[in-house]
Design an enzyme around this catalytic site. Structure first.
Site, mmCIF file in Angstrom:
data_model
loop_
_atom_site.group_PDB
_atom_site.id
_atom_site.type_symbol
_atom_site.label_atom_id
_atom_site.label_comp_id
_atom_site.label_asym_id
_atom_site.label_seq_id
_atom_site.Cartn_x
_atom_site.Cartn_y
_atom_site.Cartn_z
ATOM 1 N N HIS A 31 -2.664 39.924 -1.720
ATOM 2 C CA HIS A 31 -3.387 39.120 -0.722
ATOM 3 C C HIS A 31 -4.791 39.626 -0.374
ATOM 4 C CE1 HIS A 31 -1.159 41.955 2.058
ATOM 5 N NE2 HIS A 31 -2.391 42.067 2.520
ATOM 6 N N ASP A 53 -2.111 48.178 1.422
ATOM 7 C CA ASP A 53 -2.722 47.139 0.601
ATOM 8 C C ASP A 53 -2.827 47.628 -0.834
ATOM 9 O OD1 ASP A 53 -3.231 45.047 2.478
ATOM 10 O OD2 ASP A 53 -4.767 46.313 3.377
ATOM 11 N N HIS A 100 2.153 49.445 5.712
ATOM 12 C CA HIS A 100 1.636 48.276 5.012
ATOM 13 C C HIS A 100 0.450 48.719 4.163
ATOM 14 C CE1 HIS A 100 0.073 44.351 4.147
ATOM 15 N NE2 HIS A 100 -1.094 44.716 4.655
ATOM 16 N N ASP A 155 0.999 40.579 6.301
ATOM 17 C CA ASP A 155 -0.444 40.352 6.293
ATOM 18 C C ASP A 155 -0.833 39.491 5.102
ATOM 19 O OD1 ASP A 155 -3.186 40.550 6.732
ATOM 20 O OD2 ASP A 155 -3.368 42.435 5.658
#
Length: 1018
Positions: A577, A263, A261, A373
């Site tokens: 996000h 970012d 994951h 997330d």
């Protein structure tokens, strides 16, 4: 003999740390190292290779924050090293790692001399393979990403910006040498980690726990700490029976899929994410070469697009692994976005651009939305997921709820229109799993659906800052595939999980409405300029597509496909996000603000060119209405003559004792009578019925300053205790009144701390709403500025605009779920109402809202609507929100939901003044105002087909006639990717005049094939 687990544990710890870890590398040899420091931003390999490299030694300090250093390492395996099935050589590296997780410190990417990528280097993955000929010749691109620990939460740091990060070297090269690996010692270490971890997690009174400790004790008797290499095989044999015992039949199964994951920006800038992707994905494909059964799920099309552009050889290897089924594209979105704040069309385009990328580059149709997330989940999402051609949804963040645990892990999620989507959130409760026995035990213990299901998903691999799965994680999966006392672990794909879980049960429980995250509520407010930029660009994209389509169809003008696609992709990236929510370092937000300005400028040019082509030369004052609703005589999607200026002005007089505000003013336009007190606050707002929207004795548009010191996550959280400390900014330093172009204006200046706020209340002729403007020079720290409206309404719920509709939320706190929802999202408007009367508050850039109720002594109810205007967190950006801000609001009494929407579109600047010679009729229109046309564009495949997206906006069943202003010969209902929709209803009417029947909040996308470029009726 009695076995004491504590004694065995201590003995084992000493053996592992004192003897075993050091025995994995049996011999070491030096390498020749030279280096070159990049003087500015990172450069490609080819440019670095041409530089003059200087001698560089282990022990050297390197890397000022955000700098790049290239090393070349050369050497060969010594001839006296034994290389057989038990031993292999590798390059062992320690860049100066500090013990934190990968992704939050120094990293490196290794290249061969021909420029092809080997793999990434980071903590827990700090080795490079040595070729069969034993020659070592690598280039290492070292990234001196400063350590900004995410768990520092609130500790102010200047490391998030190159101008404040300092010039001191961050890291010391600790190790860079050849090492000979003893495979048996390494495997023994993996065996021990699993057996010890499993024993630690089992209840002490279980026979299995005692057996595991006994096996470890026996192993310690077998292995010789002074000769680990000679005795490692025997030690493994001692543990083998414990690792061979199969799991019980009822054990839970975890479908383990590799993941990282990453970012797309957070505690690093976007440019560094590009390199993180290369490091991580090269690790992944290297691991796939070693382990053909290993599968990796990659969720963001943007990240693969970066790799394609910057690292084509790596992208080619990824393509090969996609073809073999090892590298699995998932998620279907351009990035993993915030879902609270982006508009409806942005939410659609995340899937349009993401799924199209995977289809065009890999021939893969992604079937899920993968959002581990993000900070809450809009109730519009199930329908959008289904209309994109996807089947299911996965998230993880909802496990972070502070107050209430979600009652299920596998369920149907029902959206505002009734669409249900299969949904799962993994009980392992992390998207960065290592597949440790502790994590597996937690997953089995936490899983709430054992009575109906037997399988859950386990994404494993270092994420956030990247790194991905490691060889140790794969080893852990293999050892726990079928192990007594442990859940079963199966290396598989997300699709395998979905098919297995769906086959187990049809009658799943249902969760209806939004999935509200009981955490990170401050992300609705932090970094206002980023949010304002996003909303402006979203509005301009709608305009640019509408007018460019109209110009293409009516004037034959070329449609700007490439420009719009590029702007859409950058906009979607900025909705990631940790960007749109305002939770990144200052570098990220300054870049986002600059990008939004640039994109807005490009879109303004596109709009201006299209409108000029439509209206032609002339000086007539025209109004272009890009909103999906009509205003007065301005139809949606039309350009018409501007209405005449109102013949009358709003009247203004000084208030008298009978006006509720002695010393203030009374504003009256014949539709509203507004009383403003001497401090510039609303005392009364009465519509033509005479009813007052403001509660007796209260003042509206009141600014309140709250202490804002979250318990933990500074930029992320607004905690409920903020309400306990508040200062009303009710006193004005200066108040003035004037009539400007017929508009009555009261302007009040307020000062708090080092901040100055100019608050304007205005009432224009013919307006049904009071307009409020805040011009804020914001200099506070850890303060929350809110705008409050005490309304004389007995509202048991509030209604807030979201994507493609609205949601109702209770105004009471009957349950812990209600109480936890003390700060929630609304888009352009919020409305509170009792039977027959409602009040709406619209905004131009505010997302965080709250609604509470009080009972007054007179028995009436005051419903308080609060809007969070500005925050001032200091982590991760110490300068968050500092400076000048302009915000606009409108208060409309006696308002329906449609009235609220109208105010929202007005504040969104959907009406544009233009000069030209001709009016322009809409290309397409809807006869039912509640069925709104959300998007008008040309088809993504560049066929020239017209795409029209409509939705039902009121929450009721509606029928409408959709009429086109150009000749069309065929029309069909399509999915969001503009493909024929399965099981679409038979269309009623001719293509140019369709009758549509929509359920509440239903979205329909129409695809028209045109007969010729011509406007009907011109």
């Amino acid at each position: 003999m009695h076995s004491d687990p504590r004694r065995v544990r201590d003995r084992l710890t000493r053996f592992v740390e004192e003897s075993l870890r050091g025995a994995v590398h049996t011999r070491v040899a030096p390498l020749t190292i030279t280096g070159w420091e990049v003087p500015g931003e990172p450069v490609p390999f080819a440019e670095a290779q041409r530089q003059a490299f200087q001698p560089f030694a282990v022990g050297t300090w390197w890397g000022t924050p955000w700098s790049t250093h290239w090393l070349r390492i050369e050497g060969a395996i010594p001839k006296d090293w034994v290389r057989d099935e038990r031993h292999h050589a590798e390059v062992a590296i320690d860049l100066g790692f500090n013990g934190l997780a990968p992704g939050f410190q120094a990293e490196a990417l290794a290249f061969r001399p021909d420029g092809t990528i080997v793999k990434g280097v980071s903590p827990r993955n700090s080795h490079l393979p040595v070729a069969a000929d034993g020659v070592v010749d690598f280039y290492l691109e070292l990234a001196a990403n400063p350590t900004i620990p995410p768990e520092s939460h609130w500790v102010t740091t200047g490391l998030g910006d190159k101008t404040t990060a300092g010039s001191r070297a961050s890291y010391r090269l600790e190790r860079l040498e050849l090492a000979l690996v003893d495979r048996q010692a390494w495997e023994l270490l993996q065996d021990i980690e699993i057996v010890r971890g499993l024993a630690d997690n089992l209840p002490a009174d279980l026979p299995r726990a005692a057996q595991l400790w006994a096996a470890l004790d026996a192993m310690l008797d077998t292995v010789d700490p002074d000769a680990v290499g000679a005795t490692a095989s025997a030690a493994r044999a001692a543990l083998a029976p414990a690792l061979a015992a199969p799991s019980v039949r009822s054990a839970h199964t975890l479908m383990a899929t590799g993941h990282a994951h990453i970012d797309s920006a957070w505690l690093w800038p976007v440019r560094e994410t590009v390199r993180k992707c290369a490091r991580t994905f090269s690790n992944v494909v290297a691991l796939m070469d070693e382990h053909p059964d290993f599968r990796f799920a990659c969720s963001s099309a943007q990240q693969l697009a970066w790799v394609k552009e910057s690292y084509p050889d790596l992208f080619a290897r990824i393509r090969e692994k996609v073809a073999t089924g090892q590298f699995v594209p998932v998620g279907g979105q351009w990035v993993e976005p915030d879902t609270n704040m982006p508009g409806g069309e942005s939410t659609v385009r995340q899937l349009v651009y993401g799924k199209r990328f995977f289809l065009e580059e890999f021939g893969v149709e992604t079937t899920e939305v993968w959002l581990p997330d993000t900070f809450g989940y809009t109730a519009s999402l199930p329908q959008i997921i289904r209309l994109s051609g996807s089947d299911w949804f996965m998230t993880q963040k909802i496990s972070w709820n502070q107050t209430n645990a979600m009652p299920h892990h596998t369920f149907w999620w029902e959206g505002i229109d009734g669409t249900r989507i299969f949904t799962h959130f993994p009980p392992i409760e992390t998207y960065n799993a290592e597949l440790s026995p502790t994590e597996l035990a937690h997953a089995q213990r936490t899983y709430r659906d054992h009575g109906a299901g037997s399988v859950s998903l386990a994404p494993f691999g270092w994420g956030d800052g990247g790194g991905g799965p490691t060889r140790e994680m794969v080893a852990a999966a293999r050892r726990q595939a079928d192990l007594d006392g442990s859940p079963r672990v199966h290396l598989g794909t997300p699709r395998e999980f979905y098919e297995t879980a769906r086959a187990e049960r049809d009658d799943l429980p249902v969760w209806s409405g939004e999935m509200y995250l009981e955490l990170h509520r401050g992300t609705l407010t932090s970094q206002l300029r980023t949010k304002q930029g996003n909303r402006r660009v979203e509005r301009l994209l709608r305009e640019a597509e509408l007018w460019s389509t109209t110009a293409a169809l009516i004037r034959g003008r070329e449609y700007p496909y490439d420009e719009l696609a590029q702007i859409w992709r950058r906009t979607l990236l900025l909705q990631f996000h940790d960007i749109l929510p305002g939770s990144s370092i200052s570098w990220v937000h300054r870049e986002a603000e600059a990008d939004h300005r640039r994109l807005a400028g490009e879109l303004e040019r596109i709009v201006d060119d299209a409108v000029r082509a439509l209206t032609g030369e002339g000086t007539r004052r025209l109004i272009a209405n890009s909103a999906p609703i009509a205003f007065a005589e301005t139809a949606a999607g039309a350009i018409v003559a501007a209405p005449a200026e109102p013949a009358t002005s709003t009247t203004m007089r000084r208030a008298t004792p009978g006006d509720e505000a002695t010393g203030g003013w009374v504003l009256d336009n014949g539709r509203l009578r507004v009383v403003v007190d001497a401090d510039g606050l609303l005392r009364s707002v009465r519509d033509q019925s005479g009813r007052d929207a403001i509660a007796p004795g209260e003042r509206g548009a009141l600014l309140r300053l709250h202490r804002d010191v979250p318990d933990k996550w500074d930029a992320w959280d607004i905690d409920r205790h903020y309400r306990r400390v508040a200062v009303d900014l009710d006193a004005a330093e200066q108040v003035s009144s004037s009539i400007r172009d017929g508009v009555a204006v009261i302007e009040a200046t307020r000062r708090v701390g080092r901040s100055v706020i100019t608050q304007t209340v205005a009432l224009g002729p013919g307006r049904d709403a009071v307009d409020i403007t805040l011009d804020v020079d914001w200099r506070e720290r850890h303060k929350l500025l809110r705008l409050s409206f005490p309304l004389d309404v007995h509202a048991d719920r509030s209604t807030s605009e979201i994507q493609f509709g609205h949601v109702d939320r209770p105004t009471h706190a009957n349950t812990s779920w209600d109480e936890a929802r003390f700060e929630f999202v609304a888009h352009r408007w919020i409305r509170v109402a009792e039977d027959g009367y409602g009040v709406a508050i619209a905004n131009d850039s505010t997302f965080g809202h709250s609604v509470t109720r009080d009972t007054r002594p007179d028995g009436g109810t005051t419903t308080w609507v609060g809007l969070s205007v500005l925050r001032a967190p200091t982590f991760p950006d110490p300068e968050s929100d500092q400076g000048r801000h302009l915000l606009r609001f409108a208060l409309r009494p006696a308002a329906s939901a449609a009235d609220a929407a109208a105010e929202g579109y007005l504040l969104d600047r959907s009406l544009r003044d233009v000069a030209g010679g001709e009016e322009v009729a809409p290309v397409v229109c809807s006869s039912e105002p509640d069925v709104r046309i959300e998007a008008v564009k040309l088809a993504e495949d560049r066929s020239g087909d017209l795409i029209v997206r409509v939705y039902e906006s009121s929450g009721g069943r509606r029928s409408t006639v959709v009429a086109t202003g150009v000749k069309v010969e065929a029309v069909q209902i399509v999915d969001l990717l503009e493909r024929p929709l399965r099981d679409a209803p038979v269309l009623d009417g001719a293509p140019s005049r369709l009758t549509l029947h929509l359920r509440p909040f239903q979205i329909i996308t129409l695809r028209y094939r045109r007969a010729r470029i011509d406007q009907v009726g011109r």
